[in-house]
Structure formats: C-alpha cells, structure tokens
Design a protein around this motif. Structure first.
Motif, PDB file in Angstrom:
ATOM      1  N   VAL A 175       0.852  -1.184   0.000  1.00 40.94           N
ATOM      2  CA  VAL A 175       0.000   0.000   0.000  1.00 40.94           C
ATOM      3  C   VAL A 175       0.891   1.239   0.000  1.00 40.94           C
ATOM      4  N   VAL A 176       0.669   2.137  -0.966  1.00 37.78           N
ATOM      5  CA  VAL A 176       1.506   3.336  -1.069  1.00 37.78           C
ATOM      6  C   VAL A 176       0.717   4.623  -0.839  1.00 37.78           C
ATOM      7  N   CYS A 177      -0.615   4.571  -0.812  1.00 39.79           N
ATOM      8  CA  CYS A 177      -1.380   5.793  -0.550  1.00 39.79           C
ATOM      9  C   CYS A 177      -1.199   6.197   0.916  1.00 39.79           C
ATOM     10  N   THR A 178      -1.044   7.482   1.147  1.00 39.36           N
ATOM     11  CA  THR A 178      -0.647   7.963   2.472  1.00 39.36           C
ATOM     12  C   THR A 178      -1.761   7.929   3.506  1.00 39.36           C
ATOM     13  N   ASP A 179      -3.017   7.990   3.077  1.00 40.58           N
ATOM     14  CA  ASP A 179      -4.117   8.063   4.038  1.00 40.58           C
ATOM     15  C   ASP A 179      -4.827   6.734   4.243  1.00 40.58           C
ATOM     16  N   GLY A 180      -4.156   5.629   3.911  1.00 41.30           N
ATOM     17  CA  GLY A 180      -4.726   4.309   4.141  1.00 41.30           C
ATOM     18  C   GLY A 180      -5.575   3.820   2.985  1.00 41.30           C
ATOM     19  N   LEU A 181      -5.785   2.524   2.943  1.00 40.46           N
ATOM     20  CA  LEU A 181      -6.522   1.899   1.846  1.00 40.46           C
ATOM     21  C   LEU A 181      -7.639   1.041   2.419  1.00 40.46           C
ATOM     22  N   ARG A 182      -8.849   1.208   1.889  1.00 37.68           N
ATOM     23  CA  ARG A 182      -9.994   0.439   2.377  1.00 37.68           C
ATOM     24  C   ARG A 182     -10.123  -0.872   1.617  1.00 37.68           C
ATOM     25  N   ILE A 183     -10.284  -1.942   2.372  1.00 40.66           N
ATOM     26  CA  ILE A 183     -10.544  -3.266   1.796  1.00 40.66           C
ATOM     27  C   ILE A 183     -12.043  -3.510   1.937  1.00 40.66           C
ATOM     28  N   GLY A 226      -5.707 -12.989   6.700  1.00 44.02           N
ATOM     29  CA  GLY A 226      -6.635 -13.846   5.968  1.00 44.02           C
ATOM     30  C   GLY A 226      -7.931 -13.213   5.525  1.00 44.02           C
ATOM     31  N   LEU A 227      -8.103 -11.908   5.699  1.00 41.91           N
ATOM     32  CA  LEU A 227      -9.323 -11.261   5.228  1.00 41.91           C
ATOM     33  C   LEU A 227      -9.252 -11.085   3.715  1.00 41.91           C
ATOM     34  N   VAL A 228     -10.296 -11.509   3.032  1.00 43.31           N
ATOM     35  CA  VAL A 228     -10.335 -11.448   1.570  1.00 43.31           C
ATOM     36  C   VAL A 228     -11.307 -10.352   1.149  1.00 43.31           C
ATOM     37  N   GLY A 229     -10.862  -9.485   0.242  1.00 41.54           N
ATOM     38  CA  GLY A 229     -11.745  -8.414  -0.213  1.00 41.54           C
ATOM     39  C   GLY A 229     -11.205  -7.754  -1.464  1.00 41.54           C
ATOM     40  N   TYR A 230     -11.701  -6.544  -1.732  1.00 42.38           N
ATOM     41  CA  TYR A 230     -11.338  -5.819  -2.955  1.00 42.38           C
ATOM     42  C   TYR A 230     -10.817  -4.434  -2.585  1.00 42.38           C
ATOM     43  N   CYS A 231      -9.840  -3.963  -3.353  1.00 38.31           N
ATOM     44  CA  CYS A 231      -9.326  -2.613  -3.141  1.00 38.31           C
ATOM     45  C   CYS A 231      -9.149  -1.923  -4.488  1.00 38.31           C
ATOM     46  N   VAL A 232      -9.130  -0.603  -4.442  1.00 38.82           N
ATOM     47  CA  VAL A 232      -8.920   0.197  -5.642  1.00 38.82           C
ATOM     48  C   VAL A 232      -7.423   0.294  -5.922  1.00 38.82           C
ATOM     49  N   ARG A 233      -7.047   0.096  -7.184  1.00 39.71           N
ATOM     50  CA  ARG A 233      -5.627   0.078  -7.536  1.00 39.71           C
ATOM     51  C   ARG A 233      -5.029   1.473  -7.604  1.00 39.71           C
ATOM     52  N   GLN A 234      -5.791   2.448  -8.106  1.00 39.96           N
ATOM     53  CA  GLN A 234      -5.222   3.774  -8.294  1.00 39.96           C
ATOM     54  C   GLN A 234      -6.309   4.830  -8.288  1.00 39.96           C
ATOM     55  N   ASP A 235      -5.890   6.066  -8.074  1.00 48.04           N
ATOM     56  CA  ASP A 235      -6.805   7.202  -8.096  1.00 48.04           C
ATOM     57  C   ASP A 235      -7.295   7.411  -9.532  1.00 48.04           C
TER      58      ASP A 235
END
Length: 742
Positions: free
Chosen positions: A542-550, A594-603
């Motif tokens: 994860v490289v976004c500074t304000d965290g990433l939502r799964i 082990g949590l499985v989900g989806y995240c956004v790749r880029q802005d």
C-alpha cells in the motif's frame, strides 16, 4: 405488503377496537330504526366472516414468521436442526445470528497461532505438533488446530449443557438472583460470608458486606450478568481457598487483590496480575471485584464481545482487531463457564418451558459440512516409516481384527497416528498404504526413516485450505489451515492421485509442519506453482498515504468496508482487474490475517497508484523517460513482462541473459527509456564496492555524477546523495541489503 403490515391490519379487528366500533354501529342502527336493522344483521354477518378470515391469516402469518425465524440458520450446515431441537424444549428462548463475515479456515488458522490458545489436556491430538510438550504455563500446552477447531465450532455447543456460552451477558434481575450466585460460589471458600482481608500494612480488616452482595452490586451497576461475573471469578480463582492472587499476602504486593486475573500473563502470572491491581488501586476485595467488573463491561461487553464465546474467540470486535483482545487463553474456558452458568440456572429451576433467554450465535463462511470432531486418543503425526520385518496391516487395533494386507521387510509407509496405549499387548499405529488405504500396524515392526520427498517446489495457496495429517479426508485429521497468499513447499506429489476424487500433495508449511493438501480442480485449484513474475497474482504494498480500504465487494458503499490498512502494508493480490466498477480498477486482495476483499488500484482522477507490486524489478517513469530497475535485472526479466523489448548499450543490442546497467537504452511499448539501476553508478548492472566508494566520494564533494548516474546514486530517494546512500550500496554489495522499487 410485508408481514408487519399484514399483522397490523388484521390485528385491528381483534384488539378491542373492532368491538368498540361494532358497539357504536349497533347503537346508531337502533336509533335510526327501519331497514337499518337488516343492514345491521348483514354487517354482523360480514364482520363475523372478516373475524374468521383474520384469525386464519394470523395463524398463517405466525407460522410464516416462525419459519422465517428458523430459516435464517438454514444456510449453515447443522445449525438449523440443532437450534430447532433447543427451541422445541424452550419455546421462549431467542437465537440471534451474528454473521462474522470471516472465512472458517482463516479463523481456525488465526486462533491456532502458537500460544494464542492453550489446553490442560495432553496427548491424543490435543496439543500443537510443533510446540509438543512445551508448557506455556504450568500444566498448560499449546492447543492443536484440531483442538481449536473443536472449541471454535459453535455447533459443538448448541446443546443443553453448553449453549449458555452464547448467552448475552447483560444484567437480568429476574433470572440472576442472590441464590444463584451463591450456588456458583458453593465450593469457593474465599467467597463465603462477610468480606475479610489484609490491608497494605498487613492488618486484617472487615467490610460490612458479603462477597455475594458486592458481586450483585457490581452486576447491577455495570449492567453485566451477575452469573457471568460469578462464573468468571470462579473460573479464574478456582475453588477451595482460591488463588494467591486474592490472598493479600504476596510479598511486594501486600494488600492488593485481582479477582479476574486482569493483566495476568507470561511466566509470572501472579506478579503481573498483582502489578495490575497495584496500578488500579485494588486494595480490598470490593474494589477489586467492582473494578474488574467495570473493565469487563467497558472493554469487552461494551465493544460487542457480549457473550462468553466472543470474549474467548474475538470474531465480533473488528475495532480491536480480530483474534486479539481475548480474555483468556484457555481454549475451553467459554464452554466450561457456560456449563457453570447452566448448572446455576438449573439448580434453581430456571431452565424450563417458560424461561426467557437470548443467545447470540456466530456463523462463518465456508464452514465444514459436519461439526469439527473432538481430538482423539492418539497423537497426530505425519511421518515416513519402513517395515523392519513382515507385518500385517489390519483394519483395527488388535490381532483379532481383519488383515488388509501383509507387507514384507523394507516397504515404506506413512504413519499418521502414534498410539498412546497398548491394545492386546502392542502399540498399534495408524499407517497409510501406497494406494491411500488406512490401517493399523504394530509399532515394533516399523522404523522411522527420513522424509521421502520427490520434489521441492514453491507453491502459492489460492483458496483457504485445510492441511491434513495424511492424504484423503476419510481417516485423517485437520492439523492446520492456510489462507490465500501463503507460500508452501511441496515435497511430494503424484503419490496419491485421485484419492477420494482429489490429488493430494504433501507440503511443508512456514512453521516446518508437514501435512497434505488437496490440489483442487483445474477450474479452481488450491495450489499453483509460484512464479514471482506471474501475471495472475503477486504481492503488493500500500503506497497511498491516508490508508486503503478493503471492501467485501468492488463498490464504494460505506457499509461494504471490511478494514482499512495503512501505508506500507503488504497484501497478496489474488486477482488483478477483478472489476472496473464505478470507474475504478478493483483488485482482489488478501490481508496478512486472511481477510479477503477488494481494493482500488489507483486514483481514477490522476492515475496516482494506491498499491504497487512488492517485488517488482522495474518502474516506468513516463515523465522523465526513465526505466528504474533493481540490480541484476536481465533483458529476459523484462521480456517476461513485455513483448518486443530491445536493450542497447552504446547502440549495440545486448543478449537476453545480459544485465541491464545504468545508462542503457530500453525500448518497450514503442518508446525508448534510459535505464537507472539502483546503486549502479558504474553502468555494470550490478552493485559492488566500487559503486559504494564512488558514491561516498560524491557525498564528500570529491566526485561528480550527472544525469541518470546521479539518480542511481540516490538510493534513499531523498533527492540528494549522502553517506546513507553509500552505506546502503556497500551493504547491497555484501549481500546484506536488497533494493526495492518503491
């Protein structure tokens, strides 16, 4: 029209309002006279029909509601039948469902981490195969995966004896009486009569209250089940005289008390627990009991861990972090405390057809079809052995059981159970024949041998998968679970093809445990050979500074968030470009727990990446027409990622196995880039002490680098060249540091 609407409509006819309306209508008809009497008869007849129909509707919808209520557990194996059996005997009991959203295999794996759950049982598959006989505390051993799964599986407690570990732990003055608390403490001498204790000066003091009074006051004040508090104290302090934790006489901690073992952990349980009591100011039993109760209310019940089960297995309080913030390490604690509460209720006659209790039952995704079994009487192993003479393989333990086959000396077998006691004068160990058949052999006829391996390859796990002590599900036991994204080493394959319609691989896990995994189908494999350059999966950071939502699904709905991970967190990307919903590129990822989900790749507004491949060997800098690489990147490496790659050094095309150096030109996607190899300021494609020395001179102002060579020297990425850069390059040259693409 939903059920509630229908119910309200028809209930108007029978809740007294109909009678009121009918009475007014009759009086009105009498006043008017004439044909109104006939009309009145018609209305009476019509209303009678409506009354009858409304009653039938109510009966129907009541049944419909009951069916709906029970069916909420129907999607989870065995739940519905077990709960219906309890409700048949106790029609006023209520069963709430908590959908944890957690995968069953992941939950078992996390709860099986060494030391997270312990058991006083020893042998017979109860203990972790890695920790063996290690004491985490005196007489307590690390619980095996089989043990954890047995206690974690709610279905093993959906019965009269153990259901109360799911009772919601709020105060109920009708159910939780003084008599009941007294019965729980019946064999606890330290909770009898008025409170007597030693103060911090060692003097004996008395409080004009009984211990029972204090427990009831604490329960009412903090809205906690009085039976829960009593059972918790009994569980933690034991029976008889109780623990020295509440003696008030421990050297260094005189006059301090801790009835709930709050903060007691590690090798010095008493010391750490009394240190907590000292910090909290628990200088008498009343302060300790009420103080402990307040913490249980605030830190557990108040955050969703409002049953004994959820306090033992935290699968409800994601705020604190799943699988942590668990009150006790004893794997069976919630089950045994639940039994204590049940016995207290029963002794007072409170468990009957009229009793009202609310239970909160957890469910998991992908649960096994049948309840997880209790560990057996044998030690679970995965070992290679060889016959040291002629031996009969039998269907059962004992010479009076049928013989499956007779083997000559020197035949290699797999041993999966190690007998704990003799049968007919022999230890009978469970073994697996080359065709997957299980049987029993006399231990004296077997000799342990080294691992019989026919391969050594890294595979990546794509699905939550159980690991068994032998091939096949029949006659074997689950010893562990692995979550997607984990690497395993395959040491044997092809030996048990099409056994129970599966191909079985023997694997070594990261903790050096050996076991068997079913390969799965070609459409949905559990394992695939690991390739760090695979286009299907990889590891990302994860490289976004304000965290990433799964998220549970690829959309931005607020109630869809599973967790938020911080910058620098590593994730396993199981599926690239799983969806392009809402204009975002969604990747399917798995967290480290082990949590499985989806995240956004880029802005989507500016293309700024939010995740980047963890082990990528290059990065295209479109703005400056550079390609940034790590040392020792070859032309072939790039060709596995792109087609039609051409790399040149001073206008000469270099070979596929040649390393790309700083200053080389790389043509890819029809565009030419200048290579920057981190730490390589000499243009060799590698990092040596010469590079480190040259960068050190640059830092001291005694040497000049320009262009891409200056950028290659700035390995720390702070846009200047310092001794820090030189030190990292020197470490890399010595093989003690690895450059990465940020």
């Amino acid at each position: 029209m939903n059920f509630q609407t229908k119910f309200t409509f028809f209930s108007i006819l029978i809740d007294g309002k109909f009678e009121e309306c009918y009475t007014k209508f009759v009086k009105n008809c009498h006043k008017r006279g004439g044909n109104n009497i006939l009309n009145m008869k018609k209305v009476i007849w019509l209303c009678s029909i409506i009354m009858l129909l409304s009653t039938l509707f109510l009966i129907y919808f009541e049944k419909e509601a009951d069916a709906s209520y029970n069916s909420k557990f129907a999607n989870y194996p065995e739940y519905k039948e077990l709960i219906e059996a309890l409700q048949k005997e106790h029609p006023n009991w209520e069963f709430e469902i908590l959908e944890t959203g957690l995968n069953w295999a992941d939950a078992v794996k996390e709860e099986s981490k060494h030391g997270r759950n312990v058991t006083h049982r020893y042998g017979g598959g109860w203990n972790c195969s890695t920790c063996g006989s290690k004491n985490y505390e005196t007489g307590w051993y690390c619980a095996s995966t089989t043990t954890v799964a047995y206690y974690l599986d709610p279905r093993n407690s959906l019965n009269e004896d153990y259901i109360f570990q799911f009772e919601k732990l709020t105060y109920n003055s009708e159910l939780q009486t003084k008599e009941g608390v007294e019965k729980i403490f019946n064999d606890c001498n330290y909770m009898q009569g008025k409170i007597t204790y030693y103060d911090t000066n060692g003097k004996k003091q008395t409080i004009n209250k009984t211990y029972i009074d204090v427990v009831l006051e604490a329960a009412k004040t903090y809205n906690i089940s009085a039976y829960h508090l009593a059972s918790r104290i009994r569980q933690e302090m034991g029976t008889g005289k109780g623990s020295t934790m509440i003696s008030g006489t421990v050297s260094g901690y005189k006059g301090y008390y801790n009835y709930f073992n709050w903060g007691a952990y590690g090798s010095n349980i008493i010391g750490s627990g009394l240190e907590t009591a000292k910090e909290k100011g628990w200088t008498n039993p009343e302060k300790a009991i009420k103080g402990g109760a307040q913490l249980v209310a605030k830190d557990y019940i108040g955050v969703g861990q409002n049953t004994l089960y959820f306090q033992k297995f935290n699968v409800s309080n994601k705020g604190a972090g799943y699988y942590v913030h668990q009150y006790m390490t004893n794997v069976s604690a919630s089950k045994s405390e639940g039994l204590t509460i049940k016995n207290a209720y029963q002794s007072m006659g409170l468990i009957n057809k009229n009793s009202k209790v609310v239970f909160r039952i957890p469910v998991y995704k992908n649960m096994p079809t049948f309840r997880c079994p209790e560990p057996g009487k044998e030690n679970i192993v995965t070992q290679d052995v060889q016959t040291n003479g002629e031996v009969n393989i039998r269907k059962g333990k004992g010479t009076n059981t049928d013989t499956i086959t007779t083997l000559k000396k020197g035949v290699k077998l797999l041993r999966i159970e190690y007998a704990q006691k003799k049968e007919n004068g022999y230890y009978w160990d469970k073994v697996v024949l080359s065709n997957g058949t299980k049987g029993y052999a006399i231990r004296d006829r077997l000799t342990g041998i080294s691992l019989q391996s026919n391969c050594n390859e890294k595979d990546i796990v794509l699905n939550s998968t159980e690991v068994r002590n032998g091939p096949g599900k029949t006659g074997t036991a689950v010893i562990s679970y692995v979550a997607p994204g984990n690497l395993v080493t395959v040491v044997e394959k092809g030996k048990y093809p099409n056994l129970e319609n599966e191909n079985w691989y023997r694997v070594r896990l990261s903790d050096n445990t050996y076991g068997y995994i079913a390969l799965g189908s070609s459409e949905n494999p559990n394992l695939v050979k690991y390739d760090e350059n695979s286009s299907d999966y990889d590891y990302v950071k994860v490289v976004c500074t304000d965290g990433l939502r799964i998220r549970r699904a690829p959309n931005t709905k607020e109630n869809n968030i599973i967790t938020t991970v911080t910058q620098g967190t590593q994730l396993f990307r199981a599926q690239k470009s799983a969806s392009d919903n809402e204009g975002y590129i969604w990747d399917k990822v798995v967290t480290s727990n082990g949590l499985v989900g989806y995240c956004v790749r880029q802005d989507k507004s500016n293309g700024e990446p939010w995740i980047k491949p963890l082990n990528q060997k290059y990065e295209l800098d479109e703005k400056n027409a550079n390609i940034v690489c790590i040392p020792n990147t070859t032309v072939e490496d790039l060709k596995t990622l792109f087609t039609n790659v051409v790399v040149e050094k001073e206008n000469t095309v270099i070979a596929n196995n040649a390393k790309i150096g700083t200053g080389y030109t790389v043509t890819v996607k029809g565009k030419t880039y200048i290579a920057i190899v981190k730490g390589d300021v000499t243009g060799t494609g590698t990092v040596t002490t010469v590079d480190a020395a040259r960068v050190l001179k640059v830092a001291a102002g005694k040497y000049t680098l320009e262009g891409v060579f200056l950028k290659a020297a700035d390995v720390s990425g702070d846009e200047k060249v310092t001794t820090v850069d030189a030190a990292r390059i020197l470490k890399a040259a010595a093989g003690k540091y690895n450059f990465t693409i940020e």
